[in-house]
Design an enzyme around this catalytic site. Structure first.
Site, short mmCIF file in Angstrom:
data_model
loop_
_atom_site.label_atom_id
_atom_site.label_comp_id
_atom_site.label_asym_id
_atom_site.label_seq_id
_atom_site.Cartn_x
_atom_site.Cartn_y
_atom_site.Cartn_z
N ARG A 110 -17.08 -18.30 9.53
CA ARG A 110 -16.50 -19.48 9.45
C ARG A 110 -16.95 -21.09 9.92
NH1 ARG A 110 -11.42 -21.39 9.04
NH2 ARG A 110 -10.78 -22.80 10.87
N HIS B 192 -11.61 -32.11 4.15
CA HIS B 192 -10.50 -31.90 3.56
C HIS B 192 -9.42 -31.41 4.17
CE1 HIS B 192 -8.53 -28.30 1.05
NE2 HIS B 192 -9.22 -27.66 1.64
N ASP C 224 -12.40 -35.60 0.69
CA ASP C 224 -12.33 -34.08 0.63
C ASP C 224 -13.74 -34.17 0.08
OD1 ASP C 224 -12.29 -31.23 -0.21
OD2 ASP C 224 -10.08 -31.85 -0.76
N SER D 112 -5.43 -27.30 -0.21
CA SER D 112 -5.95 -26.45 -0.35
C SER D 112 -5.80 -25.09 -0.83
CB SER D 112 -6.78 -25.77 1.65
OG SER D 112 -8.03 -25.36 0.98
#
Lengths: 388, 388
Positions: free
Chosen positions: B232, B361, B328, B162
């Site tokens: 979040r 992901h 992802d 990432s």
């Protein structure tokens, strides 16, 4: 009945309810899935065209999450045209010269039909969170009461995209004998975990806003604008495709040639999203957003019919046109395919079209010529069968 | 230097900085992409294993957005194991018996390296929004200063997933002669409009929280918990795949047999997301979230090299292992493929692996045996070439 949610609108004053309304459920209240009874309640709706003598040319247009009853012509809420002007109007696939088109604001919304921003007659205060939680089926039951009121037995067509498509499917399941054709577009027979997750983020954004006041913001004269704007921004991303966003915005900068190294809107996509958020709070009620997203999350047509989607359509006599868009990742084509498979299982006549377009979920609201061509052809064929 | 952001942690007291730190940039400040100079600043890092006599066995592990320097062993921030314990440890692909593993907290973060929650020595107040906006390249420049401090000329490997993968790519572009292998996992060479959009929603959620106080919440003794939790939650959806969410949660209800028709967490996915949000605010600083998401949004390696990604790798001498995951959708395989094409264009040696997994992901952080098998093989082969 006043409607404080409209006070922020530039186009309407508090208490104004443009267009047609009818009081329903006074004698026989609407019994909701959640167990509560609602009645009397107000249903706000618009009609376009004329009901024929046989009462056989009525089309019910079902709107999406934040839509309204002004699907064509002038929209007094937005000051713009109807949200489906490309579909409805003279020479359009749904021509008022041929059809009697009905569009009603869904139960729980804020454009005239009773919802949480209205006054609870029992208390004289806005319902807020004391408004009963509703389902897509409740919305459709209320629509059926409106159709009864209009003295229409069978609808020639029920059509809608997104949440409008859920209502179409619910009509097919709950009132199978009352629809001649059903056109669910860019929709699903049940909300997935990811669908629920995005809605929950939106609800939490609203509820996190101190101005939400536990849902009683209208009594306190405030509006949870910031939270509702964030909710809309998050949702809006799901309405567009990755490729569409790249094509339209890419990494283009907003009003500058170089990075500013700050937290203002640097990229056009940021500016666009912020605009989507702030303009939304001027036209929608935060509690209605909670209630309607909840209704969508609850939607699971198979679960309501013993776990088998085909059973929902067991008594169907309608002709179906199911439509999806390749770039719709909110309700992808696989969701439409599941609907088609269930319809196949009960030998229902169904056309299924997946349109190749990069505009994402919102394609049904946009200028997608192939969609209109196909819908025109399907409606034309069905109208001939119906003798219209 | 105290660090008020840690005051909410159960595991650390204000001012505590566990593990290793070094002051960098006192003589030669770090010149940032945005134009500001930073120095001296603190770099917090951990090391595992022993640097060999040839100083040729060093591995730099780069963490993701909300990660920290405790990639293996006990993590004093979480009270749990290291975030990449499956990858790093005795008998693991990165074995401290063979490699000298370095992991530093990125510039702008809140786990010991200087960031907006630290005290600005010029004012005696927390930096807040007066902290300079940083880029991925700035983070990597700071890491290079740490590597200099450790007296290491060439890293055997730079690896990360990432945002960690962005740092890997930036190392390859900025310090091509200083890395022997590069392993960018589940990453992209530039943030797309959709990537930026999701981050912007998160930033707007934080900034909409009245407790954010224009970024000066630490001075005022409050924390924008609600906004950061919403940010979040929205981000977390992008870390998981639709199919993974369906497999894990589906439409399962939380602690009940039937719908409650209310706004509490009805579905397990809602409860899970809320937990992700509320637990995050205990371990992360809101302004750090703004700064690091901004750095990611700015990342566009091609743009920094004349618009052609291959040019970024023009001086590359490293061996690459590029890895993506089928599910992802944040940084899809097409993003990795673009990196591979650019590496091919400069004839760089590159292995490219797409792993078929439905965990989305975050797969790089999870137990995906195929990933570890492949990384073990690649590292083993490269280590032999390096004479380790």
């Amino acid at each position: 009945m006043i409607d404080p949610a409209f006070s922020a609108s530039k186009h309407l004053k508090p208490g104004e309810r443009p267009g047609l309304t009818v009081e329903l459920g006074a004698l026989h209240p609407l019994r909701l899935d959640g167990g509560a009874e609602l009645g009397p309640f107000t249903m706000a709706y618009q009609t376009y065209g004329t009901l024929n003598a046989a009462r056989s040319n009525a089309v019910l247009v079902c709107h999406a999450l934040t839509g309204d009853q002004f699907c064509a012509g002038d929209n007094p809420f937005t000051g713009k045209g109807g949200w489906w002007d490309k579909m409805i109007g003279p020479g359009k696939p749904l021509d008022p010269a041929r059809y009697f088109i009905i569009c009603s604001n869904v139960l729980g919304s804020c454009y005239g039909t009773t919802g949480p921003s209205d006054i609870n007659p029992a208390t004289g205060e806005p319902w807020g969170l004391t408004f009963p939680v509703i389902t897509i089926r409740d919305m459709v039951r209320a629509q059926a009461m409106l159709v009864d009121h209009l003295n229409i037995e069978t609808l020639f067509c029920v059509i809608g995209g997104s949440m409008g498509g859920m209502q179409v499917l619910e009509w097919a399941a709950t009132y199978p004998e009352r629809i001649f054709t059903a056109i669910p577009i860019a929709t699903t027979s049940k909300h997935s975990a990811q669908n629920i997750a995005f809605h929950e983020v939106g609800r939490q954004a609203v509820m996190a806003d101190p101005n939400w006041r536990g849902g009683a913001y209208l009594q306190e004269g405030v509006v949870p604008q910031a939270g509702l704007a964030v909710a809309r921004m998050a949702a809006h991303i799901t309405y567009m495709s990755e490729s569409g966003l790249t094509r339209r915005f890419g990494r283009s900068l907003q009003d500058r040639d170089a990075l500013a190294y700050g937290f203002d809107a640097e990229f056009q996509i940021e500016s666009y999203l912020r605009h989507q958020g702030t303009s939304f709070v001027d036209r929608f009620d935060a509690n209605s957003y909670l209630y309607i997203t909840r209704a969508m999350d609850y939607f699971d047509l198979a679960a309501d019919h013993g776990g088998l989607l085909a059973k929902a359509f067991a008594h169907s006599v309608a002709r179906y046109c199911v439509m999806s868009f390749t770039s719709d990742w909110l309700y992808p084509t696989s969701d439409s395919r599941a609907i088609v498979h269930a319809l196949n299982a009960v030998a229902a006549p169904v056309s299924f079209v997946e349109i190749d377009v990069d505009k994402g979920h919102d394609s049904f609201l946009l200028d997608v010529p192939e969609m209109f061509t196909i819908l025109r052809g399907f409606l034309e064929s069905a109208a001939r069968q119906r003798g219209l």
